[in-house]
Design an enzyme around this catalytic site. Structure first.
Site, PDB file in Angstrom:
ATOM      1  N   ARG A 120       0.833  -1.205   0.000  1.00 36.43           N
ATOM      2  CA  ARG A 120       0.000   0.000   0.000  1.00 36.43           C
ATOM      3  C   ARG A 120       0.870   1.258   0.000  1.00 36.43           C
ATOM      4  O   ARG A 120       1.885   1.305   0.692  1.00 36.43           O
ATOM      5  CB  ARG A 120      -0.920   0.005   1.218  1.00 36.43           C
ATOM      6  CG  ARG A 120      -1.996  -1.075   1.173  1.00 36.43           C
ATOM      7  CD  ARG A 120      -2.796  -1.135   2.453  1.00 36.43           C
ATOM      8  NE  ARG A 120      -1.981  -1.617   3.571  1.00 36.43           N
ATOM      9  CZ  ARG A 120      -2.455  -1.809   4.797  1.00 36.43           C
ATOM     10  NH1 ARG A 120      -3.722  -1.549   5.071  1.00 36.43           N
ATOM     11  NH2 ARG A 120      -1.677  -2.261   5.757  1.00 36.43           N
ATOM     12  N   ASP A 122       0.924   5.632   0.381  1.00 35.44           N
ATOM     13  CA  ASP A 122       0.203   6.726   1.030  1.00 35.44           C
ATOM     14  C   ASP A 122      -0.230   7.778   0.017  1.00 35.44           C
ATOM     15  O   ASP A 122       0.173   7.760  -1.145  1.00 35.44           O
ATOM     16  CB  ASP A 122       1.107   7.391   2.078  1.00 35.44           C
ATOM     17  CG  ASP A 122       1.417   6.479   3.245  1.00 35.44           C
ATOM     18  OD1 ASP A 122       0.588   5.609   3.562  1.00 35.44           O
ATOM     19  OD2 ASP A 122       2.500   6.633   3.845  1.00 35.44           O
ATOM     20  N   TYR A 130      11.923   0.967  -3.292  1.00 36.30           N
ATOM     21  CA  TYR A 130      11.392   2.330  -3.364  1.00 36.30           C
ATOM     22  C   TYR A 130      12.498   3.259  -3.820  1.00 36.30           C
ATOM     23  O   TYR A 130      13.672   3.057  -3.487  1.00 36.30           O
ATOM     24  CB  TYR A 130      10.878   2.799  -1.997  1.00 36.30           C
ATOM     25  CG  TYR A 130       9.507   2.300  -1.629  1.00 36.30           C
ATOM     26  CD1 TYR A 130       8.368   3.049  -1.938  1.00 36.30           C
ATOM     27  CD2 TYR A 130       9.332   1.094  -0.965  1.00 36.30           C
ATOM     28  CE1 TYR A 130       7.104   2.610  -1.590  1.00 36.30           C
ATOM     29  CE2 TYR A 130       8.066   0.642  -0.616  1.00 36.30           C
ATOM     30  CZ  TYR A 130       6.961   1.407  -0.929  1.00 36.30           C
ATOM     31  OH  TYR A 130       5.710   0.965  -0.592  1.00 36.30           O
ATOM     32  N   ARG A 170      10.129   7.309   4.058  1.00 37.17           N
ATOM     33  CA  ARG A 170      10.129   8.763   4.251  1.00 37.17           C
ATOM     34  C   ARG A 170      10.816   9.158   5.556  1.00 37.17           C
ATOM     35  O   ARG A 170      11.474  10.206   5.633  1.00 37.17           O
ATOM     36  CB  ARG A 170       8.695   9.286   4.209  1.00 37.17           C
ATOM     37  CG  ARG A 170       8.078   9.204   2.817  1.00 37.17           C
ATOM     38  CD  ARG A 170       6.572   9.348   2.862  1.00 37.17           C
ATOM     39  NE  ARG A 170       6.170  10.623   3.444  1.00 37.17           N
ATOM     40  CZ  ARG A 170       4.919  10.904   3.785  1.00 37.17           C
ATOM     41  NH1 ARG A 170       3.958  10.001   3.614  1.00 37.17           N
ATOM     42  NH2 ARG A 170       4.616  12.085   4.302  1.00 37.17           N
TER      43      ARG A 170
END
Length: 263
Positions: free
Chosen positions: A50, A52, A114, A201
């Site tokens: 998932r 954000d 990522y 992040r």
């Protein structure tokens, strides 16, 4: 009943993340609406990871089950006809069961990658708005890479875990962290078996603290070892974060989306 895997690419700027929400303004809701219009049946999807609100995907992988008999390319062209410009099905593949094992977009994944694109310049660029993070202070790649080395391997990543994270365990295996500069653009590449909520992040934000010289590389190790979220940097902006690749066993024969030259 067939199980189909799809490779999905999306610009997350205008969406409230992947996971379905009551207002329907998510990538999952929009994809499932398009699947229903194409197949004339309700289809529930399961994703590899998932994302954000504001986070993009170069290669999100989902699976669903259906009795509909269609060519794989028909799933691509047909579903895309009902999707907005910011979301696209890039490929479709039927995933046959392997013995008693069945493909699962999330649980069959062996690693996730990522990438975070960061614009490092005294003045923000409107052309990169929503597509890259921005730091106006000069950053030193070498010190950030030195700090990142402390995160490699198997660790408890509680210090970089969001309070609302639902993962059963904070222990993850970080396979790679690479930081490259191309002019005013920095690319952070993080590959792990799995990630916690906001983990990328939070790590990027802490690496930036080191890159500006406000903390030493060793500070990041102490944050990791301390397992205290309050000691790490604040969660960095989502704008430059891209789910870049999901790794699976070659036996599933899934295609891979080639990475854009910039990413």
């Amino acid at each position: 009943m067939k199980r189909i895997a799809l490779g999905i690419q999306y610009d997350g700027t205008s969406w409230r993340g992947w996971q379905t929400q009551p207002d329907g303004r998510t990538v999952q809701d929009t994809l499932e609406t398009a699947l229903k219009k194409f197949s004339l049946a309700d289809i529930a999807t399961t994703c590899a990871g998932r994302t954000d609100a504001g986070v993009h995907a170069l290669e999100q992988v989902v699976h669903f089950d259906t009795d509909l008999d269609r060519d794989m390319f028909s799933w691509v062209r047909g579903v895309n006809a009902f999707l907005p410009a910011s979301i696209a099905v890039r490929w479709a593949c039927e995933v046959a069961p392997e013995g008693e094992e069945q493909f699962h977009a999330r649980f069959s994944a062996t690693a996730r990658t990522y990438r975070y694109l960061l614009y490092n310049h005294p003045v923000r660029s409107p052309l990169l708005s929503g597509k890259a993070g921005w730091v106006f202070r000069p950053l030193t790649v070498e010190t950030m890479q030195s700090a990142a080395s402390y995160l490699l391997g198997v660790h408890d990543f509680t210090a970089f875990r969001a309070a609302e994270c639902q993962a059963k365990s904070p222990v993850k295996t970080m396979h790679e962290i690479r930081i490259e500069r191309r002019g005013d653009l920095l690319m952070f590449t993080l590959r792990a078996n799995a990630f916690l909520h906001h983990m990328v992040r939070n790590i990027v934000g802490s690496l930036i603290v080191v890159g500006t010289g406000n903390q030493s590389p060793e500070w990041l190790k102490s944050v990791l070892d301390g397992k205290d979220r309050s000691r790490a940097a604040p969660t960095f902006m989502p704008d430059g974060l891209y789910l870049a690749r999901i790794d699976y066993d070659p036996k599933w024969k899934l295609p891979h989306e080639p990475l854009f030259p910039l990413l």
